[in-house]
Each structure stands twice: as structure tokens, then as C-alpha cells.
Scaffold this motif. Sequence first.
Motif, PDB file in Angstrom:
ATOM      1  N   ALA A 177       0.753  -1.199   0.093  1.00 29.14           N
ATOM      2  CA  ALA A 177       0.001  -0.050   0.090  1.00 29.14           C
ATOM      3  C   ALA A 177       0.759   1.404  -0.056  1.00 29.14           C
ATOM      4  O   ALA A 177       0.557   1.964  -0.617  1.00 29.14           O
ATOM      5  N   ASN A 178       1.955   1.458   0.767  1.00 29.57           N
ATOM      6  CA  ASN A 178       2.471   2.537   1.135  1.00 29.57           C
ATOM      7  C   ASN A 178       3.277   2.874  -0.448  1.00 29.57           C
ATOM      8  O   ASN A 178       3.508   4.146  -0.660  1.00 29.57           O
ATOM      9  N   PHE A 179       3.617   1.891  -1.195  1.00 31.08           N
ATOM     10  CA  PHE A 179       4.204   2.427  -2.578  1.00 31.08           C
ATOM     11  C   PHE A 179       3.302   3.239  -3.201  1.00 31.08           C
ATOM     12  O   PHE A 179       3.532   4.145  -3.954  1.00 31.08           O
ATOM     13  N   VAL A 180       1.823   2.689  -3.320  1.00 29.48           N
ATOM     14  CA  VAL A 180       0.925   3.652  -4.027  1.00 29.48           C
ATOM     15  C   VAL A 180       0.997   4.992  -3.726  1.00 29.48           C
ATOM     16  O   VAL A 180       1.158   5.702  -4.564  1.00 29.48           O
ATOM     17  N   GLY A 181       0.836   5.171  -2.201  1.00 24.88           N
ATOM     18  CA  GLY A 181       0.783   6.634  -1.785  1.00 24.88           C
ATOM     19  C   GLY A 181       1.706   7.261  -1.908  1.00 24.88           C
ATOM     20  O   GLY A 181       1.740   8.472  -2.432  1.00 24.88           O
ATOM     21  N   GLU A 182       2.999   6.705  -1.497  1.00 24.65           N
ATOM     22  CA  GLU A 182       4.472   7.683  -1.468  1.00 24.65           C
ATOM     23  C   GLU A 182       4.442   8.191  -2.948  1.00 24.65           C
ATOM     24  O   GLU A 182       5.090   9.374  -3.451  1.00 24.65           O
ATOM     25  N   PHE A 183       4.229   7.126  -3.992  1.00 28.58           N
ATOM     26  CA  PHE A 183       4.602   7.334  -5.509  1.00 28.58           C
ATOM     27  C   PHE A 183       3.705   8.419  -5.928  1.00 28.58           C
ATOM     28  O   PHE A 183       4.225   9.510  -6.571  1.00 28.58           O
ATOM     29  N   LEU A 184       2.380   8.317  -5.606  1.00 27.75           N
ATOM     30  CA  LEU A 184       1.307   9.480  -5.897  1.00 27.75           C
ATOM     31  C   LEU A 184       2.006  10.901  -5.311  1.00 27.75           C
ATOM     32  O   LEU A 184       1.934  11.781  -5.977  1.00 27.75           O
ATOM     33  N   ALA A 185       2.017  10.628  -3.957  1.00 25.75           N
ATOM     34  CA  ALA A 185       2.214  11.956  -3.356  1.00 25.75           C
ATOM     35  C   ALA A 185       3.751  12.468  -3.727  1.00 25.75           C
ATOM     36  O   ALA A 185       3.737  13.872  -4.059  1.00 25.75           O
ATOM     37  N   LEU A 186       4.603  11.921  -4.337  1.00 25.06           N
ATOM     38  CA  LEU A 186       5.908  12.361  -4.973  1.00 25.06           C
ATOM     39  C   LEU A 186       5.769  13.010  -6.141  1.00 25.06           C
ATOM     40  O   LEU A 186       6.156  13.986  -6.588  1.00 25.06           O
ATOM     41  N   VAL A 187       4.665  12.058  -7.001  1.00 23.34           N
ATOM     42  CA  VAL A 187       4.499  12.775  -8.512  1.00 23.34           C
ATOM     43  C   VAL A 187       3.783  14.138  -8.347  1.00 23.34           C
ATOM     44  O   VAL A 187       4.279  15.064  -8.985  1.00 23.34           O
ATOM     45  N   GLY A 188       2.914  13.961  -7.333  1.00 28.95           N
ATOM     46  CA  GLY A 188       2.218  15.562  -7.167  1.00 28.95           C
ATOM     47  C   GLY A 188       3.232  16.508  -6.705  1.00 28.95           C
ATOM     48  O   GLY A 188       3.140  17.759  -7.164  1.00 28.95           O
ATOM     49  N   ALA A 189       4.027  16.255  -5.788  1.00 30.39           N
ATOM     50  CA  ALA A 189       5.094  16.971  -5.101  1.00 30.39           C
ATOM     51  C   ALA A 189       5.833  17.488  -6.341  1.00 30.39           C
ATOM     52  O   ALA A 189       6.383  18.851  -6.359  1.00 30.39           O
ATOM     53  N   TYR A 190       6.257  16.734  -7.297  1.00 28.27           N
ATOM     54  CA  TYR A 190       7.157  17.036  -8.583  1.00 28.27           C
ATOM     55  C   TYR A 190       6.465  18.304  -9.228  1.00 28.27           C
ATOM     56  O   TYR A 190       6.976  18.929  -9.532  1.00 28.27           O
ATOM     57  N   ASN A 191       5.216  17.684  -9.552  1.00 26.46           N
ATOM     58  CA  ASN A 191       4.303  18.860 -10.267  1.00 26.46           C
ATOM     59  C   ASN A 191       4.228  20.342  -9.552  1.00 26.46           C
ATOM     60  O   ASN A 191       3.932  21.214 -10.008  1.00 26.46           O
ATOM     61  N   ALA A 192       4.334  20.403  -8.186  1.00 29.59           N
ATOM     62  CA  ALA A 192       4.276  21.550  -7.367  1.00 29.59           C
ATOM     63  C   ALA A 192       5.380  22.145  -7.348  1.00 29.59           C
ATOM     64  O   ALA A 192       5.695  23.201  -7.372  1.00 29.59           O
ATOM     65  N   ASN A 193       6.515  21.761  -6.821  1.00 27.21           N
ATOM     66  CA  ASN A 193       7.649  21.860  -6.581  1.00 27.21           C
ATOM     67  C   ASN A 193       8.839  20.864  -6.748  1.00 27.21           C
ATOM     68  O   ASN A 193       8.762  19.947  -5.891  1.00 27.21           O
ATOM     69  N   SER A 194       9.802  20.825  -7.590  1.00 27.34           N
ATOM     70  CA  SER A 194      10.650  20.010  -7.688  1.00 27.34           C
ATOM     71  C   SER A 194      11.620  19.678  -6.736  1.00 27.34           C
ATOM     72  O   SER A 194      12.137  18.657  -6.490  1.00 27.34           O
ATOM     73  N   TRP A 195      11.928  20.714  -6.135  1.00 31.22           N
ATOM     74  CA  TRP A 195      13.011  20.628  -4.783  1.00 31.22           C
ATOM     75  C   TRP A 195      12.385  19.997  -3.938  1.00 31.22           C
ATOM     76  O   TRP A 195      12.926  18.997  -3.255  1.00 31.22           O
ATOM     77  N   VAL A 196      10.934  20.286  -3.439  1.00 30.05           N
ATOM     78  CA  VAL A 196      10.440  19.483  -2.248  1.00 30.05           C
ATOM     79  C   VAL A 196      10.310  17.907  -2.696  1.00 30.05           C
ATOM     80  O   VAL A 196      10.637  17.355  -1.865  1.00 30.05           O
ATOM     81  N   ALA A 197       9.923  17.573  -3.851  1.00 31.82           N
ATOM     82  CA  ALA A 197      10.350  16.210  -4.547  1.00 31.82           C
ATOM     83  C   ALA A 197      11.303  15.699  -4.026  1.00 31.82           C
ATOM     84  O   ALA A 197      11.624  14.352  -3.816  1.00 31.82           O
TER      85      ALA A 197
END
Lengths: 478, 506
Positions: free
Chosen positions: B384-404
Amino acid sequence: MFDTASLLLTAPELILSIGATALMLVAAFAGDKATRFVSAAAVALLALAGLSLTGVAGSGGTAFNGLYSADAFGAFAKVLIYLAASVAILIAPRWFEREDRLRAEYPVLILFSAVGMGMMVSATNLLSLYVGLELQSLAAYVLASFMRRDSRSAEAGLKYFVLGALASGILLYGISLLYGFSGTTEYAGVAKALGDGVNLGELFGIVFLLSGIAFKVSAVPFHMWTPDVYEGAPTPVTAFFASAPKVAAIAMLVRVSVSGMGTATHDWQQIIIFMSLASIVLGAAGAIGQTNIKRLLAYSSINNVGFALVGLAAGTEAGVAAIMSYMAIYVVMTLGSFLCVLQMRDQTGAPVETIASLSGLSQTNKGLAAAFAIFMFSLAGIPPLFGFWAKFLVFEAAVKAGLFPLAAIGIAASVIGAFYYLKIIKTMYFDEPETRYARGDSLLEKALIATSAAFIVLGYGLIPALGSASAAAAKALF
Amino acid sequence: MSGFPILSLMILLPIAAAAICLFLSDQGARWVALATTALLFVLGILLWVNYEIGGPQWQFVENAPIFGRFAWALGIDGIALMLIMLSVFLMPICVLASWDAIEKRVPEYMAAFLMMESFMIGVFAAQDLFLFYIFFEAGLIPMYLIIGIWGGVERIKASYKFFLYTLLGSVLMLVAMMYMVATAGTTDIPTLMQFNFDPAVQNWLWLAFFASFAVKMPMWPVHTWLPDAHVQAPTAGSVILAGVLLKMGGYGFVRFSLPMFPDASATLVWVVFGLSMVAIVYTSLVALVQQDMKKLIAYSSVAHMGFVTIGLFTFNRQGIEGGLIVMLAHGLVSAALFLCVGVIYDRLHTREIDRYGGLSNNMPYYALFFMFFTMASVGLPGTANFVGEFLALVGAYNANSWVAAVATTGIILGAAYMLWLYRRVAFGESKNADAAAMPDLNAREWVMLAPIAAATLWMGIYPESFIAPMRADVGSLLARVADSTPASDAQLQMGKPKAAAHGEAH
């Protein structure tokens, strides 16, 4: 000659004072054998006085040419006062029986005190205010030192008397200044005089008046007597001090501030805000180091007065309604806590007052510990207990009045208060048992504890009723 | 099901059972608690089955204005549904985990747990601002007692810290709530979610709510109550704390901070990102050096919650859905890890990592489960964690690549501390005779761990079951914040086609 209409409006005071005088004669002639009868009669008189409030005495208007007002505000406060006074009479006999029999003057003194408190909350003239206050106080001084052979009790009475007399002096001085500069002692007249700008003399009058009353409600910085008196006085008397006179003094403060000085709100608002915050913080911080449960509850009452004053600081109708609800809930919580303290007695029946002796109570006496924990969580203002609602209302009034800093600081300081309430729960629930209390054998006290605990837990269902009653009370002042 | 007050039933039933428990014997209280929590799980399944995906946003709505000033208003959307499911799923497991571990004052213990369950469901189901607050705060009382009475050696300090920290955060939120109600004139949460507060005031309101949710979450630097509380709480207490109570913070962000104060959320997004990045890196490093298993998992929780907060504040669909899935996944996996610690703690009564070692020799099934949950915590694909963390990081990359970029290091650090923990506990020589003599899982422990493992796999392999109910709600949240979404630092520009090469003429 007789002003019959006015007499009818003051029915509760008449019932109580005539009844108390008669009972005093009974007590004088029959002696302590009559204590049971006098107590029962006193409670009946209080009930009767409460009933009389349903009539014209609860909504009739002004009596004796503006000395006294029989309105919903007074009626609300009086119901609370009579309730607390009745409880104070009911719980006394078992406490005093250990030394010798309860003397018959005890219920009579409570009755006289109740008359004075009725006058305090209904007074619309600075002089009737003062007379009521003195009547209440004189009875209270005697009650504080009611255990003649106990030096702590005598000390409490003396301390209370000396400091109380000083406060009365300050109060009278304030009244004289207000009279001198406004030419009247009537609330309405004073308000009118203050309406066209407050001059220096009037300002001094306001400050002295509020200081004198602050002593009576034990608001910081006039709170020093409270822990000593609460500790030294016999526990039923302490329960009484923490409930009925508090309601009376707060209600009196509200009435004199709103109807007597409502035109100069800005001049006293900052005083109230200061007293409120100082009481909240000092009441909370001072309680932390206490080892005696009665002293701790004394600081708790200082703390609670601070919260109630938040509602007054708002100075609005909603604020006044919030204070009245607050006092109603506070009285139940406080009486409940003191009823629990009354159950703290060792195997010989001697009262125990140290907090440490509560350790492990949840294992030796589950019911008592649960009730005590409910009162403590409620006093700390943790939902879903009813004490939260009381705090909620006063802070909501402050927020609506735009007093954000007061609300934010006050509510954050309530967390300090939560600490020492938690300490009691910790002692009862987390620590291992040390002492065992004697089993309580008084069905009446158990029933009272259970009733107040149930009120605190299930109180939310009563919000509509309590809300409309307190709103009606507040409306009477505006 | 329409019209049947199932949410009220789910809130009131455990309270009634708690009251009954107090008057029963130890064994009676255990069975009543197990039966009640199992029944609530069944009710939860009924709730899920009857939840209409793509239907109205708020379902199972109840509204009884019995309190005068505020109402007994309940109703759930997909997000609340999932969190309620998580709560009712974990509760029977908690009761089982406490079956033998709790020996003293069992009736009171079970009563406290049942009360806790009622308040948790109440938090997620409340549709009235003040009702929400009451449930939110009320949860402190049973948890305080659970930590304080049945906790470890330092339990008293931990219980105080837990209570006072959380209370201080919450009271400021209460002042903000009063202001909101005075301004908007309603206590109804769905209405408030559409109400536009003055942007100048929003920042203050947002900060007040943030104080509460950041403590509850917990975010660095107000996380320090969590390791203490986790270490001292009994196993089931840690499970509920990590599994559900921490999710209240995330739920608060989704339900209140984002939709009610979209402008402030956009203005102050740097606060969230900054604190979350620190949390992910710093607490992961702290986790590396822990000697106490529970403390290690507690710090890992803080790091995982960093992914949640980053995801929720990305203002895009992947990020928010990812954050929500991390919440659910962490609820399962960290709960399971605490149960794993509890299993061996019950046998050896120590949480010190050095006292164990080589457990895969004498406890193969235990080692298997522990391995599985360790991998899940690391974020292995298929869990389960993979799905969530991957999506969260994809989202973060779209918002701010440094944060990602910074957040992704947390995955590596997470692998480091979790795998090292596993190696020290399960592999190597059996250093200690008493640890080597521990028996493998018994039937009760199987029943506790197997369902969580199954759910973790389910969420990892077919996350659609869990995302589907929340999809529409994330959509309406995105629509609500659309106007204030902060600009992304990924400034994509359409490239120009290259000019034709010279040799083309040939």
C-alpha cells in the motif's frame, strides 16, 4: 403605609428572613436537639423561596422605589444560590457529628446568608447592594470559624473577617465617591451621570467599587484570602463559600457593571479584562504546587472566576447570558467536587485533605474516583463534559465582541489549568493505592454526587433550556 | 439503508458497550469488547457497501438540532468513509492484541477503548463544526487513561505530554471556530467549506487550525510528544495512536484547512512544505539511531506523515490522492509494525533492539510477517505504501521539484532504518538464549496480523477500491481550491520545432 406591591416582589427574602428568625428562636430554646428539625425546615424554606420566584417575585420589576429589582436575572441567580445553600445544609450533619453534634445555628446562618445574597443579586441601588453584601458576609465570617475548637477554623474566620472588613471599606469608599460625583446611589442615576463622560472622581469611584467586589468574588489581585479561608473552614462551609456567594457576587458585579456603569463600558472593561486574565493565569499557576485538596479547589475557584469574567469583559447581552450559564454549570461542578472531598475520611472517620491520600482511589473506590474524575475533567473544560460548554459560551461571547487577544490568551491559559486537574486524576488512576478511605455510608451524599455527575455528563441535552433561561436573565439587564 | 441512522448507531453503540463493560468481570469485558468491535466492523462494511460512489457528496446524512446552539449533524463523504473503515478494521485487532497483555483493570481498559472508538467515528462523521471539536477533544480522555494506567515505566510523563500538547493546539482552533461561526452564521461544515472568508483573516484562521492539526499529525517540531506516547502506551494504544489518531490531523487538513481557507493554504504552503521536508529527513535520521523498537517506528511515523502533508498541499489530484492513500497505508502498516513489536514484547518484556536477534530461526512465521510489514513500510511496489508515496511524490514534483527531491531521500533513509532494524532483530546469530527460546506466533496473533497483511496487499495491488470512493471528493476539493492554486516551479514551455537541416535539399 405598607407598600404591599413591593413586599410581594421581595417574597423570597421575606420568606427566608421571617423563617430564619423563627428558626433562630427554635434553636435558642430547644438547643442542639433541634438541629435536624431546623435543618429540614431551612431546606423547606429555601425551596419555598425558590417556588415564590415563579410568581411576581421572579419578573415583577422594581420595588421600594428603585432599591430592589425582581427580574429574571435575579431569579436565575437566586435559584442557583438557594440550591447551593440547600446542599450546604444537607451535607453538614455528617461532617460535624465526628466532633460533636451540629449546632442548630448552622442552618440559620446559611439562611441569613441566603437572604443577603438575594439582596445582592437584586439590588439596584448601591446602598441595598452594600446591606445585602454585609448580611451575607457577616453570616459567612461566623460560618468560617464554626468549629470553635479548631485553630485553623478560627484563623480562617478571623482572616476572612479582617480582610472582608477592609474590602467593605474600599467598597464603601467607592460608593461614596460615586455618590458624591453623581448625586445618587441608584444604578440608573449613576449610569446617567457616567453617560456624559467620566471624570476623575467617578473613575476612582468605579475603581474602588470594582476592587471591593473583586475581593468578594476572589478575583486576582484580591484573591489572597481564598486559599487560607477555604482550607481552614469546615468542608461543608467551604463548599458553600465556593458556590453560593460566588454566584451572588458575580451576579452582583454583572448587574452593577451593566446597569450601573453600562454607559462607561470602556472605563471598566480593561479592569475586568485584567482581573480576568490575571485570575485565570494565577489561579492556574498557583494551584500547581498545592498538596491540600481544599487549597487546590480554592485556586480552582479563582481560576473559574477568571473565566466567568471573560463573559463580563465582553459587556454584551450574550456575554451576560454566558456568565449565567457558566455559573450554573460551575456551581454543580464545584459542589460535586466538594462532595467528593467530603468522602475523603480515614478509617477512624477523621477527614483527610492531602491530595496524596487520593492515590489509587480508582482501585479502592471506583464510583467515587469516576465521579471525581468527571468533575476534574469538566473543570478543566474537556469536552464532552459540561464544563466545556461553560467555557465555550464565555469565550464565544468574547470572540463575538471582538476581544480576540483576551480569548486567545485566556483559552491558552486554560491549558495550564488542565495540568493540575490532571494531577488529581493521575493520583487517583495512575498511582498505586496507599490509604484506604472509610466507606461512605451516607446515601444522601452518594445520591447528590451521582446526580451532579450525571448532570455534567449528560448536560448537553439541557443546553436549549439553560440557554433560554440565561438569555432571559441577560435580557432583563439590557 | 436510507433513513436508518447507522452513523449514530456506530457512535452510540460503543458508548453503551463501554458502560456495560465497567460492570463485568475481566473475561466478560474482553468478550463484550470483542463482540462490539466486531459488530462495528460489520456495520462499517455495510456502510461501505451502501455507499454510493458517484452519488451525492454527503451520504448517510443525519441532522438533529438537539443542542440548541449546534446540531447532532452527521454525514460522510468518501474520505471520511475510508477513515471510518480504517478505525473499525483496527479496533477488533486492538482488542485481540490486549487479550493477554492487559492483566489489570481489564473492564476499565476495554471501556476506554470502546469510548475511543466512538469518538474516532464521531470525528470522521461529524458535520457540525462544534460537534467535530467535541469529538476531537473528547478522544484525549480515554487515550490519557490508556497511556497513564496501562503504560510503561515513564507512562505518567508521556500521558501528560500527550494531553497538554494536544490540548494547547486544539484550544486555539476553538477560538478560530468561534470566529468562523460568528462570521458565517452557521456551524454546518459543508456550508462552511464553500464559504469565502476574508483573505486577510484566513491566514490567522489557517494558523489556528494548523496549530491543532500539526500537533495531532504530528509535524516537526511539535512531534516530540509522539515518541514518548508511543513508547509508553500499551501495544493496542500505540496501534490506535499510529493507526487512527494521527490521521485526524491529515483529515483536518483536507476537511478544514484546504477547502475553508484556500487562499491561506496557498500563501502558507511553504510552511507546510518546509516543515514536512525537515520532518522527512531529520526524523528519518533520528530513527536510524534509536535503540528502542517502538521509538524507531514512532519516528518513522513522523517521517511518513511528512509525505501526507506534502501530498495534501500540492493542490493537484495525484498529490492529494497520494496523501490520502499514505494515510490509510500508514494506518495499516504502522499499526502492524507496532503489533509485531507487541508480539515479542509480550514474550520478553523489552523493546530494546539488542536483546533480540536471529528471530527468523525460532519464529519463522513471525519473521515472515515482520519482513512483509518492513517492506511495506519501506514502500515496496505491491504494497500500500508504494501507491501512496509514489502518487504523493508525483504530485510534489508537479508542485515543486525541490520538495520532491528532498522528500524522495526519505524513501532511501526509510529503507535504511527499517531494513537495519529488521536485520538486527530477525537475522544473524541468536545472541540471547531467552530470545532464542521464544515460541512462534499463536493462533490469536495470526488472526491479528494476517488480515492487516491482506489489506496491505489489496491496497497495493488494486488501490482503485480505495481511491474510487474518494475520487469525487478530491475532485470537489480541487475545484474549490482551483482559484488559489500556487504556481508550480515546473515552468513547462512549448518547444519550437527545429529549423529544417541544411542537407534536406538533397
